[in-house]
Design a protein around this motif. Structure first.
Motif, PDB file in Angstrom:
ATOM      1  N   ARG A  32       1.241  -6.324   0.137  1.00  0.00           N
ATOM      2  CA  ARG A  32      -0.095  -5.971   0.618  1.00  0.00           C
ATOM      3  C   ARG A  32      -1.097  -5.891  -0.530  1.00  0.00           C
ATOM      4  O   ARG A  32      -2.252  -6.280  -0.384  1.00  0.00           O
ATOM      5  CB  ARG A  32      -0.058  -4.633   1.350  1.00  0.00           C
ATOM      6  N   PHE A  33      -0.668  -5.370  -1.686  1.00  0.00           N
ATOM      7  CA  PHE A  33      -1.547  -5.260  -2.841  1.00  0.00           C
ATOM      8  C   PHE A  33      -1.961  -6.637  -3.345  1.00  0.00           C
ATOM      9  O   PHE A  33      -3.126  -6.865  -3.673  1.00  0.00           O
ATOM     10  CB  PHE A  33      -0.859  -4.472  -3.949  1.00  0.00           C
TER      11      PHE A  33
ATOM     12  N   THR B 166      -1.998  -9.506  -1.671  1.00  0.00           N
ATOM     13  CA  THR B 166      -2.772 -10.275  -0.702  1.00  0.00           C
ATOM     14  C   THR B 166      -4.004  -9.535  -0.186  1.00  0.00           C
ATOM     15  O   THR B 166      -4.665 -10.024   0.727  1.00  0.00           O
ATOM     16  CB  THR B 166      -1.890 -10.669   0.499  1.00  0.00           C
ATOM     17  N   ALA B 167      -4.348  -8.380  -0.747  1.00  0.00           N
ATOM     18  CA  ALA B 167      -5.460  -7.575  -0.232  1.00  0.00           C
ATOM     19  C   ALA B 167      -6.811  -8.274  -0.393  1.00  0.00           C
ATOM     20  O   ALA B 167      -7.681  -8.138   0.453  1.00  0.00           O
ATOM     21  CB  ALA B 167      -5.499  -6.220  -0.927  1.00  0.00           C
TER      22      ALA B 167
ATOM     23  N   ARG C 274     -11.656 -12.394   1.473  1.00  0.00           N
ATOM     24  CA  ARG C 274     -12.898 -11.646   1.307  1.00  0.00           C
ATOM     25  C   ARG C 274     -13.840 -12.426   0.403  1.00  0.00           C
ATOM     26  O   ARG C 274     -13.427 -13.059  -0.550  1.00  0.00           O
ATOM     27  CB  ARG C 274     -12.629 -10.293   0.659  1.00  0.00           C
TER      28      ARG C 274
END
Length: 80
Positions: free
Chosen positions: A50-51, A53-54, A58
Motif C-alpha cells: 500500500r505504501f 502504490t499510494a 494521483r
C-alpha cells in the motif's frame, strides 16, 4: 482492526499447513500457530505494498491537464 485482505493473505500463506492438517501430518495447534505467525507477516507485506502504490494515479497539480498543440518539426529542428 485487521483488514479482511490481511486475513485472506495470511490464510493463503498458511494454506500448506492446513493441507498437511487434512492429511493428518500436523496437529491443529501447529496449524493455528502458523496462521497466527502469518497474520503480522501478511499485514507488513500488504502495508508495504500500500505504501509503494499510494501515489500512483494521483496528479500533483490539482488534476487539470495541460493543453498541448502539436506542431510539425522543420528540417533544421529534426533530431539526427
Amino acid at each position: 482492526m485487521i483488514r479482511p485482505s490481511v486475513l485472506l493473505f495470511a490464510f493463503v500463506i498458511s494454506a500448506p499447513a492446513l493441507y498437511r492438517y487434512v492429511l493428518d501430518q500436523l496437529d491443529l495447534t501447529d496449524v493455528m500457530i502458523r496462521f497466527i505467525i502469518a497474520v503480522p507477516i501478511a499485514a507488513l507485506l500488504l502495508a508495504a505494498l500500500r505504501f509503494v502504490t499510494a501515489g500512483y494515479g494521483r496528479n500533483g497539480d490539482g488534476g487539470e491537464a495541460t493543453a498541448v498543440t502539436p506542431t510539425p518539426l522543420g528540417e533544421a529542428e529534426r533530431p539526427a
